[in-house]
Design a protein around this motif. Structure first.
Motif, short mmCIF file in Angstrom:
data_model
loop_
_atom_site.label_atom_id
_atom_site.label_comp_id
_atom_site.label_asym_id
_atom_site.label_seq_id
_atom_site.Cartn_x
_atom_site.Cartn_y
_atom_site.Cartn_z
N GLY A 415 0.77 -1.23 0.00
CA GLY A 415 0.00 0.00 0.00
C GLY A 415 0.80 1.28 0.00
O GLY A 415 0.71 2.07 0.93
N ILE A 416 1.60 1.48 -1.01
CA ILE A 416 2.30 2.75 -1.14
C ILE A 416 1.85 3.38 -2.44
O ILE A 416 2.04 2.82 -3.52
N MET A 417 1.21 4.55 -2.31
CA MET A 417 0.66 5.19 -3.50
C MET A 417 1.77 5.61 -4.46
O MET A 417 1.57 5.68 -5.67
N PHE A 418 2.96 5.89 -3.91
CA PHE A 418 4.05 6.32 -4.78
C PHE A 418 4.36 5.27 -5.83
O PHE A 418 4.72 5.60 -6.96
N ASP A 419 4.22 3.99 -5.47
CA ASP A 419 4.49 2.92 -6.43
C ASP A 419 3.54 2.98 -7.61
O ASP A 419 3.89 2.61 -8.73
N VAL A 420 2.30 3.45 -7.35
CA VAL A 420 1.35 3.58 -8.44
C VAL A 420 1.78 4.71 -9.38
O VAL A 420 1.67 4.60 -10.60
N TRP A 421 2.30 5.78 -8.78
CA TRP A 421 2.80 6.87 -9.63
C TRP A 421 4.03 6.45 -10.41
O TRP A 421 4.26 6.88 -11.53
N THR A 422 4.86 5.59 -9.78
CA THR A 422 6.01 5.03 -10.50
C THR A 422 5.54 4.31 -11.74
O THR A 422 6.11 4.43 -12.83
N LEU A 423 4.46 3.55 -11.57
CA LEU A 423 3.85 2.83 -12.69
C LEU A 423 3.52 3.76 -13.84
O LEU A 423 3.86 3.52 -15.00
N LEU A 424 2.88 4.89 -13.49
CA LEU A 424 2.50 5.85 -14.53
C LEU A 424 3.75 6.47 -15.16
O LEU A 424 3.87 6.55 -16.38
N LEU A 425 4.70 6.84 -14.30
CA LEU A 425 5.93 7.47 -14.78
C LEU A 425 6.63 6.59 -15.79
O LEU A 425 7.01 7.03 -16.88
N PHE A 426 6.80 5.30 -15.44
CA PHE A 426 7.53 4.43 -16.34
C PHE A 426 6.69 4.00 -17.54
O PHE A 426 7.23 3.67 -18.59
N GLY A 427 5.37 3.98 -17.37
CA GLY A 427 4.52 3.74 -18.53
C GLY A 427 4.74 4.82 -19.58
O GLY A 427 4.96 4.54 -20.76
N VAL A 428 4.74 6.08 -19.12
CA VAL A 428 4.93 7.20 -20.03
C VAL A 428 6.38 7.20 -20.55
O VAL A 428 6.63 7.41 -21.74
N LEU A 429 7.33 6.94 -19.64
CA LEU A 429 8.74 6.89 -20.05
C LEU A 429 8.96 5.82 -21.12
O LEU A 429 9.70 6.04 -22.08
N GLY A 430 8.34 4.66 -20.93
CA GLY A 430 8.49 3.58 -21.89
C GLY A 430 7.94 3.98 -23.24
O GLY A 430 8.55 3.72 -24.28
N PHE A 431 6.81 4.66 -23.20
CA PHE A 431 6.17 5.11 -24.44
C PHE A 431 7.04 6.14 -25.15
O PHE A 431 7.36 6.01 -26.33
N VAL A 432 7.46 7.17 -24.38
CA VAL A 432 8.27 8.24 -24.97
C VAL A 432 9.64 7.68 -25.37
O VAL A 432 10.15 7.95 -26.46
N GLY A 433 10.22 6.86 -24.49
CA GLY A 433 11.56 6.32 -24.73
C GLY A 433 11.63 5.51 -26.01
O GLY A 433 12.54 5.70 -26.82
N SER A 434 10.64 4.64 -26.22
CA SER A 434 10.74 3.80 -27.42
C SER A 434 10.53 4.63 -28.68
O SER A 434 11.02 4.30 -29.74
N LYS A 435 9.83 5.77 -28.53
CA LYS A 435 9.72 6.70 -29.67
C LYS A 435 11.09 7.30 -30.00
O LYS A 435 11.41 7.54 -31.15
N LEU A 436 11.87 7.56 -28.94
CA LEU A 436 13.17 8.19 -29.15
C LEU A 436 14.23 7.17 -29.52
O LEU A 436 15.38 7.52 -29.73
N GLY A 437 13.86 5.90 -29.54
CA GLY A 437 14.81 4.88 -29.96
C GLY A 437 15.42 4.09 -28.82
O GLY A 437 16.21 3.20 -29.05
N ILE A 438 15.06 4.43 -27.57
CA ILE A 438 15.57 3.65 -26.44
C ILE A 438 14.98 2.25 -26.52
O ILE A 438 13.80 2.07 -26.82
N GLU A 439 15.81 1.24 -26.26
CA GLU A 439 15.29 -0.12 -26.33
C GLU A 439 14.97 -0.64 -24.94
O GLU A 439 15.76 -0.53 -24.01
N ILE A 440 13.76 -1.20 -24.83
CA ILE A 440 13.25 -1.54 -23.51
C ILE A 440 14.02 -2.72 -22.90
O ILE A 440 14.35 -2.71 -21.72
N ALA A 441 14.33 -3.76 -23.69
CA ALA A 441 14.95 -4.94 -23.12
C ALA A 441 16.30 -4.64 -22.45
O ALA A 441 16.49 -4.97 -21.27
N PRO A 442 17.25 -3.99 -23.12
CA PRO A 442 18.50 -3.66 -22.43
C PRO A 442 18.27 -2.74 -21.23
O PRO A 442 18.94 -2.88 -20.21
N PHE A 443 17.32 -1.83 -21.37
CA PHE A 443 17.02 -0.91 -20.27
C PHE A 443 16.65 -1.69 -19.01
O PHE A 443 17.15 -1.44 -17.92
#
Lengths: 501, 147
Positions: A415-443
């Motif tokens: 029950g830590i709400m911050f972990d839910v925000w982490t989820l959102l942060l990395f969801g958006v980061l993953g989306f933006v990152g793969s647009k910029l060419g960052i590869e998820i598997a090595p990351f």
């Protein structure tokens, strides 16, 4: 045979449940085995280790196998690893041999899966025994090797792959340099106001769930959440399940070498850290093309193509578990999520795991075996119903997945709400990152291994006081450097070859 | 000469500052890799850009603005409200249940194409049944902490 006491009927129930849900995830394009494991993780919070792992391994096997259904019926790979299945599977469907293609694929999957379980069973303990002798220096070099392999096989370029991996390491370092591992307890890489939430850094699971769950959904949302399956007319589906092209096991006549070779390729590619399913099936498909008596038939609906592709991508499952259980390094993104499940139960995966938890290890092998058999039975005899699953609309599924992501992220640390925000942060980061060419598997691999890499590296230097120790410590260290150089050479060689072609 | 070489490779890590030793290396590495990528691929990329072979468009062509930003918006709202409502009913998971139902409905309506009566009914049922089932099975049977 102590582990037999752990094998309750419950375990098999969980395995079968996992396989069914996994097949559904695998069969729906846009949903992957990794997503299945990530989304179902919260279910294992209150299960014991063995049952939880049974469920997750079932999901893994089912998820990888389910991908063949839309690949064959609709020419859409359900998971990345079934791309090569479409090459011959779909033409077979068009020739009215849909059922034959499906059952050929399913049987090959079973074979590849079983083969890889055997290799896992015999190979992982040997590798672990060998790795027990490793000091921090060899462990650091193993991580370096893992990152160089991932980078050298990355889709775009080696440099971008390395960059993604190092970026993952950077994210993992955020937080406290923990005293329990010999650090000085200082926080780093953040502003003062973030200290309260980020004291122990980003939790692994919300990061994984964010990248693979929410990130994927955002990508789909950008494309407008179209249901490809709906737009394909129902005629394709009914044609596929019609009884025109009868399946019989004689399809495999003369294909045993292919079946075996592809399974082996899948298993060994799976062992390479961070290399996902598409690499395995593409490699075995091209090999089959090289060795085939009649290469021109491949791509026009030849069962041997389906055999090569499906045997390889199920071979991956056992293969990817080898480095996880013997070295603590995940073989692909799905096993990376499995690391989360182990941590959840307070277990450390690494060279000591098999020796110290022999019972769990044995039940894992049993679970994998039964998952493969269950996958075969379910898909072989219920394929008509599964074929219908792929028509479940996404506008109903995606909200459920996001809801499950939230449960998983929230509950991980009770029950830590911050972990839910982490989820959102990395969801958006993953989306933006793969647009910029960052590869998820090595990351992800970088993120998982980053903290250990730091400890191994800094502690080695603190005790030996010189960088030269990484080269001179032991013959194994030298050998690992040779491997690292080979993987770098391989990537430069193959990129040159690629640019010439 | 061999002596000075080994001096070059020897290190002494100050314990007080050891928390920044590895991160600094990593940041330098990131910086150097970035430079290398720019140097090696930058020129070709710019040429491609000029020739129109590539574009710096971030989103896909004709991307679905409403669904993409709508998703992010609805998810943020979902998280904020869940926290807020969860405080009103502590330790029951009711915050999760009460907020998930409207969340699922709005996301489904956001994603659905060609809405009709049948789809509307299915969405309503799905949005009520799925969170309730999750709340009951996970929260009550499995004792998992819910907001």
């Amino acid at each position: 045979m102590e582990f037999l006491s752990l094998l309750s009927p419950e375990l098999f129930l969980f395995v079968v449940a996992g396989v069914i849900v996994g097949i559904v995830f695998g069969a729906i394009p846009g949903m992957t085995a990794t997503m299945a494991v990530a989304v179902c993780l919260p279910l294992t919070y209150s299960l014991d280790m063995v049952n939880g792992l049974g469920l997750l391994l079932g999901l893994y096997v089912g998820g990888i196998s389910g991908g063949l259904v839309p690949a064959i019926l609709l020419n859409i790979p359900g998971t990345p690893s079934s791309i090569t299945t479409t090459f011959d599977g779909y033409p077979m469907t068009q020739n009215g041999e849909g059922e034959k293609a499906l059952k050929t694929g399913i049987t090959s999957s079973l074979f590849g899966g079983l083969l890889s379980v055997f290799i896992l069973f015999f190979f992982a303990p040997v590798l672990a025994d060998f790795a027990i002798k490793f000091s921090y220096i060899e462990k650091f070099l193993i991580i370096l090797f893992a990152l160089s392999v991932i980078a050298s096989l990355s889709k775009k370029s080696m440099l971008v792959g390395i960059f993604s991996g190092v970026l993952g390491i950077w994210f993992s370092l955020i937080g406290t340099y923990d005293i329990s591992v010999g650090g000085n307890g200082e926080t780093r890489l953040m502003f003062d106001f973030m200290e309260y939430h980020l004291e122990s850094g980003f939790a692994l699971l919300p990061v994984l769930i964010g990248l693979f769950g929410l990130g994927t959904i955002l990508e789909e949302a950008e494309k407008g959440v179209k249901d490809e399956v709906q737009s394909v007319n129902g005629a394709a589906l009914s044609a596929a399940t019609a009884k025109t092209g009868k399946f019989s096991f004689s399809v495999f006549k003369g294909q045993y070498v292919n079946l075996f070779r592809s399974g082996m390729i899948g298993t060994f590619v799976g062992m390479l850290p961070g290399v996902g399913g598409s690499a395995a099936s593409v490699l075995s498909y091209t090999q089959q093309k090289n060795f085939s008596k009649d290469p021109s038939k491949l791509g026009t609906g030849a069962p041997e193509g389906v055999i090569a592709s499906e045997s390889a991508n199920n071979g991956l499952t056992g293969g990817a578990l080898v480095p996880l259980l013997s070295l603590g390094i995940p073989g692909d993104s799905t096993t990376a999520v499995l690391i989360g499940a182990f941590t959840l139960q307070g277990l450390q995966v690494g060279p000591l795991f098999i020796g110290e938890h022999l019972d769990i290890w044995h039940s894992m092998v049993v679970a994998l075996l039964s998952a493969n058999i269950a996958m075969f039975l379910i898909m072989f005899f219920a394929i008509k119903y599964i074929a219908r699953v792929i028509t479940v609309p996404k506008y109903l599924l995606y909200p459920i997945i996001i809801m499950m992501c939230v449960v998983g992220a929230y509950a991980i640390n009770y029950g830590i709400m911050f972990d839910v925000w982490t989820l959102l942060l990395f969801g958006v980061l993953g989306f933006v990152g793969s647009k910029l060419g960052i590869e998820i598997a090595p990351f992800i691999i970088g993120f998982i291994l980053g903290k250990s890499a730091e400890v191994y590296f800094v502690k080695s230097l603190e005790s030996f006081g010189s960088f030269t120790i990484f080269f001179t410590k032991s013959p194994i260290a030298v050998f690992l450097w040779v491997l690292i150089l080979v993987s770098i050479w391989f990537s430069i060689y193959s990129s040159k070859k690629g640019s010439q072609a | 000469m061999g002596d000075s070489f080994s001096k070059l490779l020897s290190v002494n890590i100050d314990f007080e500052q050891s928390h920044m030793f590895f991160p600094k290396i990593i940041m330098w590495l990131l910086f150097l890799l970035f430079l290398l990528i720019v140097v090696l691929y930058g020129r070709k990329f710019l040429e491609d850009l000029k020739a129109g072979r590539k574009s710096i468009r971030f989103f896909e062509e004709n991307f679905d603005k409403i669904r993409l930003f709508g998703t992010i918006g609805v998810v943020i709202l979902y998280f904020v409200l869940m926290d807020y409502v969860g405080v009103l009913f502590p330790n029951t998971g009711l915050g999760f249940l009460l907020v998930s139902i409207p969340f699922m409905m709005s996301l489904s309506f956001l994603y659905v194409h060609d809405l009709n009566k049948k789809k509307t009914i299915i969405i309503f049922l799905n949005s009520i049944i799925a969170p309730t089932a999750a709340w009951y099975i996970l929260g009550n049977l499995f004792n998992i902490t819910l907001p």
